[in-house]
Design a protein around this motif. Structure first.
Motif, PDB file in Angstrom:
ATOM      1  N   GLU A 252       0.384  -1.224  -0.440  1.00  0.00           N
ATOM      2  CA  GLU A 252      -0.189   0.343  -0.049  1.00  0.00           C
ATOM      3  C   GLU A 252       0.467   0.863  -0.401  1.00  0.00           C
ATOM      4  N   LYS A 253       0.660   2.111  -0.706  1.00  0.00           N
ATOM      5  CA  LYS A 253       1.339   3.935  -0.924  1.00  0.00           C
ATOM      6  C   LYS A 253       0.341   4.615  -0.073  1.00  0.00           C
ATOM      7  N   LYS A 254       1.658   5.084   0.979  1.00  0.00           N
ATOM      8  CA  LYS A 254       1.166   5.837   1.489  1.00  0.00           C
ATOM      9  C   LYS A 254       2.036   6.667   0.994  1.00  0.00           C
ATOM     10  N   LYS A 255       1.102   8.298   1.373  1.00  0.00           N
ATOM     11  CA  LYS A 255       1.639   9.801   1.345  1.00  0.00           C
ATOM     12  C   LYS A 255       2.529  10.174   2.548  1.00  0.00           C
ATOM     13  N   ALA A 256       3.468  11.283   2.337  1.00  0.00           N
ATOM     14  CA  ALA A 256       4.349  11.921   3.477  1.00  0.00           C
ATOM     15  C   ALA A 256       3.329  13.124   3.662  1.00  0.00           C
ATOM     16  N   THR A 257       2.229  13.314   2.969  1.00  0.00           N
ATOM     17  CA  THR A 257       2.188  14.859   3.398  1.00  0.00           C
ATOM     18  C   THR A 257       0.064  14.395   2.981  1.00  0.00           C
ATOM     19  N   LYS A 258      -0.503  14.955   3.421  1.00  0.00           N
ATOM     20  CA  LYS A 258      -2.175  15.365   3.358  1.00  0.00           C
ATOM     21  C   LYS A 258      -2.276  16.187   2.623  1.00  0.00           C
ATOM     22  N   ASN A 259      -3.493  16.357   2.463  1.00  0.00           N
ATOM     23  CA  ASN A 259      -4.393  17.701   1.418  1.00  0.00           C
ATOM     24  C   ASN A 259      -3.515  18.111   0.423  1.00  0.00           C
ATOM     25  N   PRO A 260      -2.781  17.628  -0.630  1.00  0.00           N
ATOM     26  CA  PRO A 260      -1.731  18.075  -1.884  1.00  0.00           C
ATOM     27  C   PRO A 260      -3.587  18.642  -2.781  1.00  0.00           C
ATOM     28  N   PRO A 261      -2.789  19.974  -3.855  1.00  0.00           N
ATOM     29  CA  PRO A 261      -3.526  20.879  -4.204  1.00  0.00           C
ATOM     30  C   PRO A 261      -4.366  19.884  -5.405  1.00  0.00           C
ATOM     31  N   ALA A 262      -5.379  20.973  -5.464  1.00  0.00           N
ATOM     32  CA  ALA A 262      -6.593  19.958  -6.427  1.00  0.00           C
ATOM     33  C   ALA A 262      -5.611  20.089  -7.861  1.00  0.00           C
TER      34      ALA A 262
ATOM     35  N   ARG B  49      13.008  10.181   0.322  1.00  0.00           N
ATOM     36  CA  ARG B  49      13.079  11.160  -0.409  1.00  0.00           C
ATOM     37  C   ARG B  49      12.054  12.275  -1.081  1.00  0.00           C
ATOM     38  N   ILE B  50      11.511  13.061  -0.513  1.00  0.00           N
ATOM     39  CA  ILE B  50      10.982  13.643  -0.995  1.00  0.00           C
ATOM     40  C   ILE B  50      11.564  14.934  -1.966  1.00  0.00           C
ATOM     41  N   PRO B  51      10.872  15.212  -3.397  1.00  0.00           N
ATOM     42  CA  PRO B  51      11.070  15.399  -4.116  1.00  0.00           C
ATOM     43  C   PRO B  51      10.512  17.298  -3.491  1.00  0.00           C
ATOM     44  N   MET B  52      11.500  18.436  -4.417  1.00  0.00           N
ATOM     45  CA  MET B  52      11.344  19.485  -4.406  1.00  0.00           C
ATOM     46  C   MET B  52      10.412  19.754  -5.652  1.00  0.00           C
ATOM     47  N   ALA B  53       9.753  20.793  -4.918  1.00  0.00           N
ATOM     48  CA  ALA B  53       8.059  21.170  -5.810  1.00  0.00           C
ATOM     49  C   ALA B  53       9.018  22.279  -6.508  1.00  0.00           C
ATOM     50  N   SER B  54       8.749  22.251  -7.755  1.00  0.00           N
ATOM     51  CA  SER B  54       9.073  23.553  -8.568  1.00  0.00           C
ATOM     52  C   SER B  54       7.940  25.102  -8.966  1.00  0.00           C
ATOM     53  N   LEU B  55       8.294  26.242  -8.350  1.00  0.00           N
ATOM     54  CA  LEU B  55       6.638  26.869  -8.337  1.00  0.00           C
ATOM     55  C   LEU B  55       7.051  27.499  -9.978  1.00  0.00           C
ATOM     56  N   ASP B  56       8.280  27.532 -10.023  1.00  0.00           N
ATOM     57  CA  ASP B  56       8.638  28.409 -11.731  1.00  0.00           C
ATOM     58  C   ASP B  56       8.351  27.288 -12.939  1.00  0.00           C
ATOM     59  N   ALA B  57       7.768  27.722 -14.189  1.00  0.00           N
ATOM     60  CA  ALA B  57       8.912  26.388 -14.791  1.00  0.00           C
ATOM     61  C   ALA B  57       9.997  26.381 -15.384  1.00  0.00           C
ATOM     62  N   SER B  58      10.873  25.529 -14.268  1.00  0.00           N
ATOM     63  CA  SER B  58      12.319  26.535 -14.908  1.00  0.00           C
ATOM     64  C   SER B  58      13.021  25.479 -16.494  1.00  0.00           C
ATOM     65  N   HIS B  59      11.942  24.620 -16.889  1.00  0.00           N
ATOM     66  CA  HIS B  59      11.859  23.623 -17.989  1.00  0.00           C
ATOM     67  C   HIS B  59      10.867  24.544 -19.641  1.00  0.00           C
TER      68      HIS B  59
END
Length: 122
Positions: free
Chosen positions: A1-11, A35-45
């Motif tokens: 079973e896959k559990k998430k490290a964070t609750k209430n992700p964005p819609a 490992r929890i990947p960093m969220a990117s706010l700007d579209a760096s790509h």
């Protein structure tokens, strides 16, 4: 079973500066490190930035090659740039545009004898 490290992700898949995250206190893992990947706010790509970075890489390769060779024919220069920048295969016409930009900025010049030959200036 896959559990998430964070609750209430964005819609949506995009993360806004106003989004809030809470740690899931019931989360546990057998691994010592997770490992929890960093969220990117700007579209760096975004394509415009990638194109800009690539054109800088192309110019840098041209200058490196010409600094070592001093004089080179157009086809040889294109071939060397393509071999140095094999990780993204630039189009020859883009390389030619970058060569023209370097001529304008006086890093290179066309040979007086043969317009197909470039000389290194800087």
């Amino acid at each position: 079973e896959k559990k998430k490290a964070t609750k209430n992700p964005p819609a949506s898949n995009k993360i806004n500066t106003t989004d809030k995250f809470n740690a899931n206190l019931k989360f546990s893992s057998n691994m010592r490190k997770i490992r929890i990947p960093m969220a990117s706010l700007d579209a760096s790509h975004n394509t415009k930035r990638v194109e800009e970075d690539r054109s800088i890489a192309i110019e840098a390769a041209i200058v490196r090659i010409m600094k070592a060779r001093k004089t080179l024919q157009h086809q040889q220069l294109i071939a060397e740039v393509l071999s140095q920048l094999a990780f993204f295969k630039p189009q020859p016409r883009v390389i030619k545009k970058r060569i023209e930009a370097l001529i304008e900025r006086e890093y290179l010049e066309r040979s007086a004898d043969n317009t197909n030959v470039y000389n290194y200036l800087a």
